[in-house]
Design a protein around this motif. Structure first.
Motif, PDB file in Angstrom:
ATOM      1  N   TYR A   9     -65.007   5.459 -22.687  1.00  0.00           N
ATOM      2  CA  TYR A   9     -64.868   6.101 -21.412  1.00  0.00           C
ATOM      3  C   TYR A   9     -63.933   6.928 -21.159  1.00  0.00           C
ATOM      4  CZ  TYR A   9     -67.605   2.048 -19.430  1.00  0.00           C
ATOM      5  OH  TYR A   9     -68.623   1.312 -19.050  1.00  0.00           O
ATOM      6  N   THR A  63     -64.559  10.286 -19.222  1.00  0.00           N
ATOM      7  CA  THR A  63     -63.882  10.554 -18.135  1.00  0.00           C
ATOM      8  C   THR A  63     -63.041  11.782 -17.963  1.00  0.00           C
ATOM      9  OG1 THR A  63     -63.335   8.007 -17.671  1.00  0.00           O
ATOM     10  CG2 THR A  63     -61.883   9.732 -16.678  1.00  0.00           C
ATOM     11  N   SER A  85     -65.680  14.622 -17.543  1.00  0.00           N
ATOM     12  CA  SER A  85     -66.174  14.548 -16.216  1.00  0.00           C
ATOM     13  C   SER A  85     -65.014  15.286 -15.399  1.00  0.00           C
ATOM     14  CB  SER A  85     -66.353  13.236 -15.697  1.00  0.00           C
ATOM     15  OG  SER A  85     -66.748  13.146 -14.287  1.00  0.00           O
ATOM     16  N   SER A 114     -71.180  15.734 -12.870  1.00  0.00           N
ATOM     17  CA  SER A 114     -69.717  15.621 -12.235  1.00  0.00           C
ATOM     18  C   SER A 114     -70.119  16.197 -10.829  1.00  0.00           C
ATOM     19  CB  SER A 114     -68.914  16.369 -13.131  1.00  0.00           C
ATOM     20  OG  SER A 114     -69.140  17.794 -13.178  1.00  0.00           O
TER      21      SER A 114
END
Length: 288
Positions: free
Chosen positions: A48, A52, A55, A198
């Motif tokens: 993650y 993250t 993104s 995104s």
């Protein structure tokens, strides 16, 4: 044909080796259970974290920060995670082969940050230069260790001493499957799919507080450290899994060799008895 004494001596030697491989297999199995639980509980967080950051940077434009600058030429910093001990099958050689076969990383344009002696030995033998040796970290890796190593890389990256940062380690899929991976940490490469997901196409940009440069300066070191620490945890689990498999195979091979030697010993013993009986009968007939 080998004598009975030679066969018996070799069988005893293999039996002693088999006891060692059995013990090493048991030790690796116990270590693997603990390392496996740790890897399975931490891997989702690091996945993650990577997604993250990708993104977030896909929604970022025009930020002038040393961590985000694209540079040409210069050295490539490569974090190489292997083990300090052998007897783990192809675990260490696969990491060495991964770097050796990657065309963009050569002995001339790279410097290594090694965590694990076996990988370092394999690569220095092929001409690669070692900038930092942190092999002791593999005995019991911690987040602080990963943070210290990454700080050295990021300082060199910000100063322009290295222009790219790569991470080579062994990904732990399950007990029997371990996959060597080479991941580019900086500069972060954003795929077209990640840009589309995104919201880049709708001009939705990321807002930073208090300012983009300060936020990036705090986020990127945590991102790099998290991925390196996650790789260390997976590498420990992969090493113990590979060693358990190697010792299991060695134990099975020793068992097969002992069976073959026992058969050869029995044949040699029977041949010796038959020869003695023949000599006795021949001697009795000669006397009579």
């Amino acid at each position: 044909m080998a004598s009975m004494r030679d066969i018996k001596r070799r069988r005893t030697s293999i039996s002693s080796t088999q006891q060692i491989t059995k013990a090493m297999k048991l030790v690796s199995t116990v270590k693997l259970q603990k390392a496996k639980q740790h890897a399975e509980s931490t891997t989702p967080y690091f996945n993650y974290m990577y997604n993250t950051i990708c993104s977030m940077l896909a929604k970022t434009k025009n930020i002038n920060h040393p961590y985000l600058m694209q540079r040409d030429g210069g050295k490539k910093g490569v974090i190489v995670i292997s083990s300090n001990r052998g007897l783990a099958g192809g675990y260490n050689s696969n990491v060495v082969k991964l770097i050796r076969d990657f065309d963009e990383i050569t002995p001339e344009n790279s410097q290594l940050y090694c965590i694990g002696r076996k990988g370092m030995e394999g690569l220095t033998h092929r001409g690669y230069q070692v900038a930092v040796d942190e092999s002791d970290v593999m005995e019991a890796p911690t987040y602080d260790d990963a943070s210290r190593i990454c700080k050295q890389l990021l300082d060199a990256y910000a100063a322009g001493e290295i222009t790219e940062i790569y991470l080579a380690y062994t990904h732990f899929k399950n007990t029997v499957v371990h996959e060597p991976k080479l991941l580019k940490l900086l500069p972060v490469e954003i795929s077209e799919e990640e840009i589309a997901e995104s919201g880049e196409g709708s001009n939705v940009l990321m807002n930073f507080e208090p300012n983009p440069e300060e936020a990036i300066g705090m986020i990127i070191p945590k991102y790099v450290t998290s991925l390196v620490y996650g790789a260390l945890i997976e590498a420990v689990a992969s090493e113990n899994g590979a060693r358990m498999q190697a010792m299991d195979s060695a134990t099975s091979n020793a068992e097969e060799m002992i069976e073959n030697l026992t058969l050869s010993y029995n044949r040699a013993r029977q041949g010796s008895i038959t020869q003695e009986l023949t000599e006795i009968i021949a001697g009795a007939e000669a006397i009579s």
